[in-house]
Write a protein that holds these residues in place. Structure first.
Motif, PDB file in Angstrom:
ATOM      1  N   GLY A  97       0.822  -1.195   0.000  1.00  0.00           N
ATOM      2  CA  GLY A  97       0.000   0.000   0.000  1.00  0.00           C
ATOM      3  C   GLY A  97       0.857   1.247   0.000  1.00  0.00           C
ATOM      4  O   GLY A  97       0.905   1.992   0.972  1.00  0.00           O
ATOM      5  N   VAL A  98       1.516   1.487  -1.124  1.00  0.00           N
ATOM      6  CA  VAL A  98       2.516   2.562  -1.197  1.00  0.00           C
ATOM      7  C   VAL A  98       1.994   3.779  -1.939  1.00  0.00           C
ATOM      8  O   VAL A  98       2.034   4.900  -1.433  1.00  0.00           O
ATOM      9  CB  VAL A  98       3.805   2.061  -1.872  1.00  0.00           C
ATOM     10  N   ALA A  99       1.487   3.575  -3.160  1.00  0.00           N
ATOM     11  CA  ALA A  99       1.132   4.730  -3.984  1.00  0.00           C
ATOM     12  C   ALA A  99      -0.131   4.517  -4.807  1.00  0.00           C
ATOM     13  O   ALA A  99      -1.077   5.289  -4.720  1.00  0.00           O
ATOM     14  CB  ALA A  99       2.298   5.085  -4.910  1.00  0.00           C
ATOM     15  N   THR A 100      -0.187   3.447  -5.598  1.00  0.00           N
ATOM     16  CA  THR A 100      -1.257   3.307  -6.575  1.00  0.00           C
ATOM     17  C   THR A 100      -2.505   2.638  -6.032  1.00  0.00           C
ATOM     18  O   THR A 100      -3.585   2.792  -6.594  1.00  0.00           O
ATOM     19  CB  THR A 100      -0.757   2.510  -7.794  1.00  0.00           C
ATOM     20  N   SER A 101      -2.378   1.849  -4.981  1.00  0.00           N
ATOM     21  CA  SER A 101      -3.529   1.139  -4.417  1.00  0.00           C
ATOM     22  C   SER A 101      -3.147   0.615  -3.043  1.00  0.00           C
ATOM     23  O   SER A 101      -2.029   0.812  -2.570  1.00  0.00           O
ATOM     24  CB  SER A 101      -3.947  -0.026  -5.320  1.00  0.00           C
ATOM     25  N   GLY A 136       6.074  -3.538  -7.245  1.00  0.00           N
ATOM     26  CA  GLY A 136       5.067  -4.224  -8.021  1.00  0.00           C
ATOM     27  C   GLY A 136       3.704  -3.617  -7.789  1.00  0.00           C
ATOM     28  O   GLY A 136       3.361  -3.260  -6.648  1.00  0.00           O
ATOM     29  N   THR A 137       2.918  -3.496  -8.858  1.00  0.00           N
ATOM     30  CA  THR A 137       1.600  -2.886  -8.717  1.00  0.00           C
ATOM     31  C   THR A 137       0.589  -3.547  -9.649  1.00  0.00           C
ATOM     32  O   THR A 137       0.893  -3.866 -10.797  1.00  0.00           O
ATOM     33  CB  THR A 137       1.654  -1.376  -9.015  1.00  0.00           C
ATOM     34  N   PRO A 138      -0.638  -3.767  -9.170  1.00  0.00           N
ATOM     35  CA  PRO A 138      -1.700  -4.248 -10.050  1.00  0.00           C
ATOM     36  C   PRO A 138      -2.261  -3.089 -10.861  1.00  0.00           C
ATOM     37  O   PRO A 138      -2.565  -2.029 -10.310  1.00  0.00           O
ATOM     38  CB  PRO A 138      -2.745  -4.791  -9.070  1.00  0.00           C
TER      39      PRO A 138
END
Length: 269
Positions: free
Chosen positions: A124-128, A159-161
């Motif tokens: 839960g860092v930046a995009t979601s 890593g990001t979804p």
């Protein structure tokens, strides 16, 4: 080793990973014929990554890492565990006309490298709520009497979804090697110079390379947490220092190393 990926979709859908899962990747990969080579070969590649009873594990190339710190379900996870790998660089005769001089230097023994890994990951860092940023560092030493030295590898991974079906991951790495490691793989001895036609060279350890790898997954089942996915990977590594200056790289090979892979993955429950 990063924490097992939390594949997710933005906003309201809860796509937290299942507590126990094993993902297997099977692909065809294009890699340099040796570290520093300019010719390429196609090899089969198999990778495992998963979580069992709260413990994460992962294979990276010919190395396996196991995180002995159980997941606590919180946004920050600490990681620690053993690592074992096999170094197969130049253990067989290299194919291709441009590799003839390196072949003349002789094959290398298979190195068995044992060590450990430590790291920390933030979800839960930046995009979601499900993207992951992780930093880690590994240390391993040959115990099989090959190079008889060590390798230290720091890494930074994000890593990001992008959706329920799509996941992207980027990983930055570097390798720092001991003097004996550098000498074993990148020296040109007086006898080797006569045999290969390459000038004499005595390599010292230090920073060997820096690199980046981009990996993408596209679900075929509609949910990255289960079933089949397509997997694509592309990477670039730049050799530096004495590794780059060695005639094995500067004359017979290339300091720019590309890798690529294309395949499928499947999640077992």
């Amino acid at each position: 080793m990063t924490a097992a990926p939390a594949y997710a979709q933005q906003d309201a859908e809860n796509l937290s990973p299942d507590p126990d899962n094993v993902r297997i990747f099977v692909a065809g990969a294009a890699v340099p014929s040796y570290v520093g080579g300019k010719d390429y070969k196609i090899i089969p590649a198999i990778q495992l990554r998963g979580t069992v009873a709260g413990f994460n594990f992962e294979t990276v190339g010919t190395a396996t890492e196991v995180d002995v710190v159980r997941d606590n379900g919180k946004s920050i996870e600490f990681q620690l565990g053993p690592l074992i790998g096999v170094n197969l660089d130049r253990t067989t005769r290299l194919h291709g006309r441009s590799n003839a001089r390196v072949n003349a230097l002789g094959k290398r023994k298979r190195a068995v490298e044992i060590g450990g890994y430590a790291g920390v990951a933030k979800t839960g860092v930046a995009t979601s709520a499900y993207d992951v940023l992780a930093f880690g560092i590994s240390w391993q030493k040959d115990v099989a009497g090959a190079h008889r030295s060590y390798i230290v590898t720091p890494s930074l991974e994000y890593g990001t979804p992008l959706s329920k079906r799509t996941y992207l991951d980027v990983r930055f790495t570097a390798d720092i090697v001991g003097d004996k490691y550098a000498a074993y793989y990148f020296d040109v001895s007086p006898a080797g110079s006569v045999a290969s036609g390459l000038p004499r060279f005595a390599a010292k350890g230090g920073l060997q390379d820096i690199g980046v790898v981009l990996t993408g997954l596209q679900s075929l089942s509609g949910d990255l947490r289960r079933g089949w996915s397509l997997v694509g990977m592309g990477g670039y590594t730049r050799l530096v220092g004495d590794t780059k200056r060695s005639p094995i790289v500067a004359i017979a090979g290339s300091s720019g190393q590309w890798t690529g892979a294309l395949g499928v993955s499947y999640v077992f429950k």
